[in-house]
Design a protein around this motif. Structure first.
Motif, PDB file in Angstrom:
ATOM      1  N   ASN A 244      16.557  18.036 -60.615  1.00 12.09           N
ATOM      2  CA  ASN A 244      15.702  16.810 -60.411  1.00 12.09           C
ATOM      3  C   ASN A 244      16.428  15.457 -59.675  1.00 12.09           C
ATOM      4  O   ASN A 244      15.657  14.279 -59.425  1.00 12.09           O
ATOM      5  CB  ASN A 244      15.672  15.624 -61.911  1.00 12.09           C
ATOM      6  N   ILE A 245      17.290  15.782 -58.490  1.00 11.96           N
ATOM      7  CA  ILE A 245      17.299  14.997 -57.695  1.00 11.96           C
ATOM      8  C   ILE A 245      16.367  15.174 -56.117  1.00 11.96           C
ATOM      9  O   ILE A 245      16.421  16.051 -55.404  1.00 11.96           O
ATOM     10  CB  ILE A 245      19.029  15.055 -57.091  1.00 11.96           C
ATOM     11  N   ARG A 246      16.254  14.098 -56.280  1.00  6.69           N
ATOM     12  CA  ARG A 246      14.310  14.308 -54.897  1.00  6.69           C
ATOM     13  C   ARG A 246      14.663  13.160 -53.428  1.00  6.69           C
ATOM     14  O   ARG A 246      15.518  12.485 -54.003  1.00  6.69           O
ATOM     15  CB  ARG A 246      13.246  14.458 -55.303  1.00  6.69           C
ATOM     16  N   SER A 247      14.466  13.320 -53.047  1.00  4.92           N
ATOM     17  CA  SER A 247      13.930  12.555 -51.866  1.00  4.92           C
ATOM     18  C   SER A 247      13.793  11.069 -52.662  1.00  4.92           C
ATOM     19  O   SER A 247      14.526  10.014 -52.629  1.00  4.92           O
ATOM     20  CB  SER A 247      13.015  12.770 -50.950  1.00  4.92           C
ATOM     21  N   GLN A 248      13.266  10.521 -53.275  1.00  2.00           N
ATOM     22  CA  GLN A 248      12.944   9.019 -53.347  1.00  2.00           C
ATOM     23  C   GLN A 248      13.834   8.481 -54.428  1.00  2.00           C
ATOM     24  O   GLN A 248      13.905   7.396 -54.909  1.00  2.00           O
ATOM     25  CB  GLN A 248      11.794   9.292 -54.249  1.00  2.00           C
ATOM     26  N   ASN A 249      14.963   9.519 -54.837  1.00  2.00           N
ATOM     27  CA  ASN A 249      16.285   8.849 -55.613  1.00  2.00           C
ATOM     28  C   ASN A 249      17.034   9.476 -55.136  1.00  2.00           C
ATOM     29  O   ASN A 249      18.436   9.672 -55.879  1.00  2.00           O
ATOM     30  CB  ASN A 249      15.659   9.200 -57.208  1.00  2.00           C
ATOM     31  N   MET A 250      17.240   9.512 -53.906  1.00  4.25           N
ATOM     32  CA  MET A 250      18.775   9.410 -53.366  1.00  4.25           C
ATOM     33  C   MET A 250      18.983   7.919 -52.456  1.00  4.25           C
ATOM     34  O   MET A 250      18.187   7.809 -51.691  1.00  4.25           O
ATOM     35  CB  MET A 250      18.875  10.442 -52.665  1.00  4.25           C
TER      36      MET A 250
END
Length: 378
Positions: A320-326
């Motif tokens: 679930n760790i995507r570019s928009q939540n890093m």
């Protein structure tokens, strides 16, 4: 954190986490009308990853019993090294910590300067008594196994203890050693990588044709301002599609840059973002041959310790760790000089408060109060 703040704060995941996300997703590639399950690619990737005890737990008699789930909060230690033989003491060229909060669907990434002056704890296996030194030397002090040989995994254990002492993180849930030479293979397998060069950079190591620059065999009075000579590969501001050797060379440079290691850290983060974007592009994901080469090259670049879990388990946990939540974090610090003699780097006192927020799983609150810690340029 407000939605607008989150939008500004979040950045793309590092390649390692993103590749784990790829492996955690159900990928199906259409090739010649045949549906190929992602399990085939996962098996090939997982099979090529070296798994070793990186934290010294096995030697100390500890028995990690893997639970049925990998749950946050989590702390992962990633270390990048240049290729070395077992007769060369390893040095950690890049040290990255990934913090995943309890919710498990976001992550915070921060780099520790390789020249940071720290207290390295004693290490019984090599007889190292401990002392103050640059943090990248910790792997070297912990790696000796006798007969002039070195074990990079054993060296990682002392580096992990050193990072723990610095940050207050008692133990890491997973760790990986990433071979920079393997990154070149990944980039080449993808067909190159598109990067934006944000400042003028001259290569210390390579000529314009990619061949190594000659080195001075001897310097007067055992001193030399620059060990290399001859024409230099130059990188100019702009967006370029770089070959593997060019990308790796660019992100290695720090000499001659205004902020030295801090500029290099930013370039490494930019490189990782560019690799992640390329790895997840349609050109790679929908091409089974290219995707297989990329995943295999990534696997061959890693030595992994998942705390009793496989790299695939971690891939599923981080899916679930995507570019928009890093969120990429920059630690405040500056160089240490004695006269004109460069001694290393030091962090500002505020970094201790950030480390405390990691230990207490309160990083979101910390960056909301201290937005200057968000690396908006990477």
């Amino acid at each position: 954190m407000a939605k607008s703040d989150k939008t500004r704060a979040r950045r793309r995941a590092p390649l390692w986490a993103r590749l784990c996300a790829i492996l955690g997703c159900v990928l199906m590639v259409v090739s010649g009308g045949v549906l190929i399950s992602s399990q085939v690619l996962v098996a090939r990737y997982a099979g090529s990853v070296q798994t070793k005890d990186l934290f010294g737990d096995a030697a100390e008699g500890a028995t990690k019993q893997p639970t049925s789930d990998i749950k946050g909060p989590l702390n992962i230690l990633l270390v990048g090294i240049d290729p070395r033989t077992d007769q060369q003491a390893p040095l950690s060229d890049s040290i990255i910590v990934v913090h995943v909060p309890e919710n498990g669907d976001e992550a915070y990434v921060f780099s520790i300067p390789r020249d940071l002056i720290v207290e390295i704890p004693p290490f019984e296996k090599t007889g190292f008594l401990g002392g103050s030194a640059k943090i990248n030397a910790a792997m070297s002090y912990g790696s000796s196994v006798g007969d002039g040989k070195h074990d990079v995994a054993q060296g990682f254990a002392l580096l992990a203890k050193t990072v723990s002492k610095l940050t207050g993180i008692k133990e890491f849930d997973a760790g990986a050693i990433i071979n920079f030479g393997g990154f070149k293979k990944i980039v080449d397998a993808m067909g190159g990588v598109t990067m934006t060069v944000d400042q003028e950079v001259k290569s210390e190591h390579l000529q314009p044709n990619g061949k190594p620059r000659p080195r001075l065999a001897r310097c007067a009075n055992n001193q030399c301002a620059h060990p290399y000579y001859g024409p230099q590969k130059e990188y100019h501001k702009g967006t370029y599609h770089l070959e593997g050797w060019e990308a790796l060379d660019y992100v290695r440079q720090r000499y001659g840059l205004p902020k030295s290691d801090y500029d290099r850290q930013r370039h490494q983060q930019q490189f990782i973002k560019a690799m992640a974007a390329q790895a997840l592009s349609k050109d790679v994901v929908t091409n089974p041959i290219k995707l297989d080469k990329v995943l295999k090259a990534a696997g061959e670049s890693l030595i992994f310790d998942g705390g009793g879990h496989s790299v695939v388990d971690w891939g599923l946990a981080l899916k679930n760790i995507r570019s928009q939540n890093m969120t990429l974090i920059k630690l405040p610090g500056d160089s240490v000089f004695v006269g004109n003699d460069y001694r290393g780097e030091r962090l500002e006192p505020g970094a201790e408060d950030f480390f405390a927020s990691v230990v207490n799983d309160q990083v979101a609150d910390f960056v909301l109060r201290n937005p200057n810690y968000i690396n908006t340029s990477a």
